[in-house]
Design a protein around this motif. Structure first.
Motif, PDB file in Angstrom:
ATOM      1  N   THR A  79       1.001   4.973  10.554  1.00 34.46           N
ATOM      2  CA  THR A  79       0.297   4.414   9.397  1.00 34.46           C
ATOM      3  C   THR A  79       0.880   3.053   9.035  1.00 34.46           C
ATOM      4  N   ALA A  80       2.207   2.951   9.076  1.00 34.35           N
ATOM      5  CA  ALA A  80       2.861   1.672   8.777  1.00 34.35           C
ATOM      6  C   ALA A  80       2.439   0.597   9.775  1.00 34.35           C
ATOM      7  N   ASP A  81       2.341   0.962  11.043  1.00 34.31           N
ATOM      8  CA  ASP A  81       1.923  -0.011  12.059  1.00 34.31           C
ATOM      9  C   ASP A  81       0.540  -0.578  11.725  1.00 34.31           C
ATOM     10  N   TYR A  82      -0.360   0.293  11.294  1.00 40.40           N
ATOM     11  CA  TYR A  82      -1.713  -0.170  10.968  1.00 40.40           C
ATOM     12  C   TYR A  82      -1.685  -1.106   9.757  1.00 40.40           C
ATOM     13  N   VAL A  83      -0.960  -0.696   8.720  1.00 43.76           N
ATOM     14  CA  VAL A  83      -0.871  -1.518   7.510  1.00 43.76           C
ATOM     15  C   VAL A  83      -0.233  -2.866   7.838  1.00 43.76           C
ATOM     16  N   HIS A  84       0.819  -2.839   8.635  1.00 45.82           N
ATOM     17  CA  HIS A  84       1.487  -4.091   9.011  1.00 45.82           C
ATOM     18  C   HIS A  84       0.574  -4.994   9.847  1.00 45.82           C
ATOM     19  N   SER A  85      -0.294  -4.399  10.658  1.00 47.23           N
ATOM     20  CA  SER A  85      -1.190  -5.205  11.495  1.00 47.23           C
ATOM     21  C   SER A  85      -2.161  -6.034  10.666  1.00 47.23           C
ATOM     22  N   LEU A  86      -2.364  -5.626   9.408  1.00 43.05           N
ATOM     23  CA  LEU A  86      -3.240  -6.363   8.499  1.00 43.05           C
ATOM     24  C   LEU A  86      -2.469  -7.370   7.649  1.00 43.05           C
ATOM     25  N   GLY A  87      -1.180  -7.501   7.918  1.00 42.35           N
ATOM     26  CA  GLY A  87      -0.365  -8.424   7.138  1.00 42.35           C
ATOM     27  C   GLY A  87       0.044  -7.860   5.800  1.00 42.35           C
ATOM     28  N   LEU A  88       0.037  -6.529   5.664  1.00 48.48           N
ATOM     29  CA  LEU A  88       0.388  -5.850   4.416  1.00 48.48           C
ATOM     30  C   LEU A  88       1.659  -5.038   4.616  1.00 48.48           C
ATOM     31  N   LYS A  89       2.141  -4.391   3.550  1.00 48.90           N
ATOM     32  CA  LYS A  89       3.373  -3.623   3.598  1.00 48.90           C
ATOM     33  C   LYS A  89       3.117  -2.198   3.129  1.00 48.90           C
ATOM     34  N   LEU A  90       3.940  -1.256   3.600  1.00 51.30           N
ATOM     35  CA  LEU A  90       3.756   0.159   3.300  1.00 51.30           C
ATOM     36  C   LEU A  90       4.881   0.671   2.406  1.00 51.30           C
ATOM     37  N   GLY A  91       4.495   1.486   1.406  1.00 50.33           N
ATOM     38  CA  GLY A  91       5.467   2.123   0.534  1.00 50.33           C
ATOM     39  C   GLY A  91       5.438   3.630   0.685  1.00 50.33           C
ATOM     40  N   ILE A  92       6.547   4.290   0.337  1.00 50.50           N
ATOM     41  CA  ILE A  92       6.673   5.740   0.446  1.00 50.50           C
ATOM     42  C   ILE A  92       7.279   6.265  -0.859  1.00 50.50           C
ATOM     43  N   TYR A  93       7.228   7.586  -1.020  1.00 52.40           N
ATOM     44  CA  TYR A  93       7.719   8.262  -2.229  1.00 52.40           C
ATOM     45  C   TYR A  93       8.752   9.309  -1.859  1.00 52.40           C
ATOM     46  N   VAL A 131       0.879  -1.164   0.000  1.00 47.39           N
ATOM     47  CA  VAL A 131       0.000   0.000   0.000  1.00 47.39           C
ATOM     48  C   VAL A 131       0.921   1.220   0.000  1.00 47.39           C
ATOM     49  N   ASN A 132       1.043   1.877  -1.152  1.00 46.71           N
ATOM     50  CA  ASN A 132       2.107   2.850  -1.364  1.00 46.71           C
ATOM     51  C   ASN A 132       1.601   4.287  -1.374  1.00 46.71           C
ATOM     52  N   ILE A 133       2.295   5.132  -0.636  1.00 50.38           N
ATOM     53  CA  ILE A 133       2.021   6.567  -0.566  1.00 50.38           C
ATOM     54  C   ILE A 133       2.885   7.261  -1.607  1.00 50.38           C
ATOM     55  N   ASP A 134       2.280   8.139  -2.431  1.00 50.36           N
ATOM     56  CA  ASP A 134       3.042   8.888  -3.423  1.00 50.36           C
ATOM     57  C   ASP A 134       3.357  10.284  -2.880  1.00 50.36           C
ATOM     58  N   ASP A 135       3.591  11.247  -3.755  1.00 58.15           N
ATOM     59  CA  ASP A 135       4.042  12.601  -3.404  1.00 58.15           C
ATOM     60  C   ASP A 135       3.045  13.322  -2.482  1.00 58.15           C
ATOM     61  N   CYS A 136       3.509  14.416  -1.878  1.00 61.43           N
ATOM     62  CA  CYS A 136       2.690  15.348  -1.088  1.00 61.43           C
ATOM     63  C   CYS A 136       2.366  14.855   0.308  1.00 61.43           C
ATOM     64  N   TRP A 137       3.102  13.888   0.818  1.00 62.63           N
ATOM     65  CA  TRP A 137       2.823  13.354   2.154  1.00 62.63           C
ATOM     66  C   TRP A 137       3.531  14.134   3.259  1.00 62.63           C
ATOM     67  N   MET A 138       4.465  15.005   2.891  1.00 61.34           N
ATOM     68  CA  MET A 138       5.329  15.643   3.888  1.00 61.34           C
ATOM     69  C   MET A 138       5.099  17.150   3.958  1.00 61.34           C
ATOM     70  N   THR A 139       5.734  17.797   4.912  1.00 60.23           N
ATOM     71  CA  THR A 139       5.722  19.258   4.986  1.00 60.23           C
ATOM     72  C   THR A 139       6.782  19.813   4.036  1.00 60.23           C
ATOM     73  N   HIS A 140       6.757  21.136   3.839  1.00 58.73           N
ATOM     74  CA  HIS A 140       7.677  21.758   2.890  1.00 58.73           C
ATOM     75  C   HIS A 140       9.058  22.022   3.484  1.00 58.73           C
ATOM     76  N   SER A 141       9.262  21.687   4.746  1.00 58.58           N
ATOM     77  CA  SER A 141      10.573  21.904   5.363  1.00 58.58           C
ATOM     78  C   SER A 141      10.987  20.671   6.172  1.00 58.58           C
ATOM     79  N   ARG A 142      12.268  20.402   6.174  1.00 58.67           N
ATOM     80  CA  ARG A 142      12.808  19.347   7.019  1.00 58.67           C
ATOM     81  C   ARG A 142      12.840  19.818   8.481  1.00 58.67           C
ATOM     82  N   ASP A 143      12.963  18.877   9.390  1.00 57.36           N
ATOM     83  CA  ASP A 143      13.131  19.201  10.806  1.00 57.36           C
ATOM     84  C   ASP A 143      14.461  19.944  10.976  1.00 57.36           C
TER      85      ASP A 143
END
Length: 673
Positions: free
Chosen positions: A114-128, A82-94
């Motif tokens: 979010t990853a914890d929830y996806v993993h709890s269903l036996g699935l995997k998380l993707g990021i961009y 279950v993969n997340i594409d662009d626009c998931w972050m803020t415009h500045s780094r910490d």
């Protein structure tokens, strides 16, 4: 990922498009060894939010999609990322840690929650992320931050990284591309967490030659859009790349559009079947919370998924390709072969090959399983089907000693030997009879017994039998032909009408079989006498890469009338057609027209881009004018050609393999009739 809305590519990328191919052979002329990280030995399956949602991504969407995987049966069918594409972050780094920061409004529990929830269903998380200074949507990129970003992803529990190519700081050469993408490969490996690595450099620097040792998969094309021309173009680009795919190293022709509404179910079936033959990633790009039964039937087809996920992980090879009819063959573990009959053309067609050409060893007969219907037949060696326009028949072929227990394979075609060849769908005039021929062909060992063929037209049409439609015994390889005439009524309005042929027959096994095929007939309005602008007439069909074909406007790529005044090299035109290559437009002429004329060129709104296109005009499939390759810097060229006696005019804008969105204008296009 798509640069929104595929209009703005950085100048440095454009330089890369122009020069990137020159350095490829100096780097490597044979496929690299696959990245040895032990991941995705078969193509990854899952979801990515971009095609349906763009920047409207959220924790809620990702969690609901994960829930849908479980409830719909997608997880059981093999979909897991279950993969997340662009626009998931803020415009500045910490500012303290230099880490990327999830947008707290979109992801209140963070990416790790979010990853914890996806993993709890036996699935995997993707990021961009992006191998540049900023992502395509303008968020912080990973160039120069590979180590901290890779560790951040690992700490969050990320399982998959899609790594894009926008804002790439002047990177143009193949070696520069290798260096940028290798930096993230090494950073991911250093974390110790298994993370699938998806390289998204759009095929700019022939990644199939170097990316196998860098990533698990690599984009081979520009971005897909939810339209037939885009799908057809991407299939063409990916067809010759079969030598470079293998376990853990896959050509990626982009994500699935199935269910987004821009194509027919027939076209979506082609999308799924051909992607599976390609051993391509199957990443769903539609809203699963609103998926129709037709969409789910495609996505959950276990027999076709098995072709994609076959342990040999080989990409299908095109074994024939003529007149828009492509045959693909894919060897499978255990000796079976998958065969796809792909009809790129706009007319139903009988497409065939042989088991020998597909790579099967010699045998008395073979089991042929239709992977759309799930039914099995026996064939003596011919693999054949009447495939609808833009459709794909797909089969699994096996040696089978019990072939005699299966009904013989057969196909049924409808042709119009008395109708004009139009280059598109068959066109008929109201109250005018045309000759039609049906042909029932036995492709099996056993004969077809007591066959009866019927032809059915819409209400009000006349259908007349000219020769007997009853075949007593049809032998293997011998088509049984019947002759008919059909005619639409005098009042038939313009449009597409379905004419169906059906055959029932028995065989020595004693069970009755039925086969049906459908052909679309077009009733079209002839053009008026005199000179007419094409933008004032109705076309037979139009297909475009991005957005609809525009009348008297340039192409705006999204919706109707979102373009601008047609302008080529400073000259404006009040009339014309705005397309986005690759594009095709057909007009019905009824043999009444003499000439076509138009100015052609790249619209000025693409000045400064690497836009590159060729304009071609056909009359009944014969080329009558060709502009040659044109760029955005070229002035308009005038094209004209003879249409004498032609039934159909076709305008083609070819993108010449350019990944840029080519705004191709047919300025002041006219016909004289």
């Amino acid at each position: 990922m798509r640069t929104p809305p595929k209009l703005v590519l950085s100048a440095v990328l454009m330089i890369g498009v122009a020069f990137g191919g020159l350095a490829v052979d100096s780097v490597r002329s044979t496929p690299a060894q696959a990245l040895n990280n032990g991941l995705v030995r078969t193509p990854p399956m899952g979801f990515n939010d971009w095609n349906a949602f763009g920047c409207d991504v959220s924790e809620q969407l990702i969690k609901q999609t994960a829930d849908s995987f479980v409830s719909s049966g997608l997880k059981a069918a093999g979909y897991q990322y279950v993969n997340i594409d662009d626009c998931w972050m803020t415009h500045s780094r910490d500012p303290q840690t230099g880490r990327l920061v999830p947008d707290p409004a979109k992801f209140p529990d963070g990416i790790d929650g979010t990853a914890d929830y996806v993993h709890s269903l036996g699935l995997k998380l993707g990021i961009y992320e992006d191998a540049g200074t900023a992502t395509c949507a303008g968020y912080p990129g990973s160039l120069g931050h590979e180590t901290v970003d890779a560790q951040t992803f690992a700490d969050w529990g990320v399982d998959y990284l899609k790594y894009d190519n926008c804002n790439n700081a002047g990177s143009t050469t193949t070696q520069q591309y290798i260096d940028r993408y290798s930096a993230m490969r090494d950073a991911l490996a250093a974390t110790g967490r298994p993370i699938v690595y998806s390289i998204c450099e759009w095929g700019v620097n022939s990644p199939w030659l170097w990316a196998p040792s860098v990533g698990n998969l690599w984009r081979t094309t520009g971005d897909i859009s939810d339209g037939w021309n885009s799908l057809k173009s991407i299939i063409r680009e990916n067809l010759p790349l079969y030598p470079y795919a293998g376990a853990g190293a896959f050509n990626d022709p982009d994500m699935l559009e199935i269910g987004n509404g821009g194509m027919t179910d027939t076209e979506y079936r082609t999308h799924f079947a051909v992607w599976s033959m390609f051993a391509a990633p199957l990443l769903i790009g539609s809203d699963l919370r609103q998926a129709t039964p037709a969409t789910m039937n495609i996505l959950l087809n276990k027999d076709i998924i098995a072709i994609d996920q076959d342990p040999l992980s080989k990409q299908a090879k095109p074994i024939s390709d003529s007149n828009g009819h492509v045959v693909l063959a894919k060897p499978l573990q255990g000796g079976d072969v998958a065969v796809a009959l792909y009809n790129e053309s706009d007319t139903a067609a009988r497409i065939s090959t042989t088991v020998g050409a597909a790579g099967l060893p010699k045998a008395t007969a073979y089991r042929q399983k239709d992977l759309w219907t799930g039914t099995s037949t026996e064939t003596a060696g011919t693999i054949s089907a009447v495939v609808p326009p833009h459709g794909t028949a797909i089969y699994r072929l096996s040696k089978d000693s019990k072939w005699a227990n299966l009904p013989p394979s057969a196909d049924l075609s409808v042709t119009l030997p008395g109708a004009a060849a139009t280059g598109s769908q068959p066109v008929v005039n109201p109250n005018t009879p045309v000759d039609v021929q049906t042909a029932l062909t036995d492709n099996g060992r056993a004969p077809l017994i007591s066959a009866a063929v019927t032809l059915t037209a819409p209400a009000g049409w006349t259908v007349t039998v000219k020769s007997s439609p009853i075949g007593v015994a049809i032998q293997s390889g011998k088509p049984f032909k019947s002759q008919w005439t059909i005619a639409p009524p005098a009042g038939a309005g313009p449009g597409s009408y379905q004419v169906s042929a059906s055959a029932v027959y028995n065989w020595t096994g004693g069970s009755w079989q039925t086969i049906t095929t459908t052909t679309a007939f077009v009733v079209a309005k002839p053009p008026p006498s005199g000179v007419s602008y094409l933008s004032d007439l109705d076309w037979l069909s139009a297909s475009n890469d991005w957005g609809p074909v525009e009348k008297d406007r340039s192409n705006g790529e999204t919706g109707a009338a979102d373009g601008h005044t047609i302008t080529i090299n400073g000259v404006t035109y009040a009339k014309g057609l705005g397309t986005n290559a690759p594009a095709e437009i057909d007009y019905y002429l009824d043999g009444r027209c003499s000439t076509v004329s138009t100015d052609v060129g790249i619209d000025d709104e693409k000045n400064g881009s690497p836009a590159n296109a060729t304009f071609i005009i056909y009359a009944d499939g014969t080329e009558v004018a060709n502009s040659g390759a044109m760029t955005a810097a070229d002035p308009a060229k005038h094209l004209s050609g003879s249409l004498a006696g032609a039934q159909v005019l076709r305008l083609v804008a070819d993108d010449n393999g350019s990944p840029d969105s080519d705004h191709t204008d047919w300025a002041g296009a006219q016909i004289t009739c």
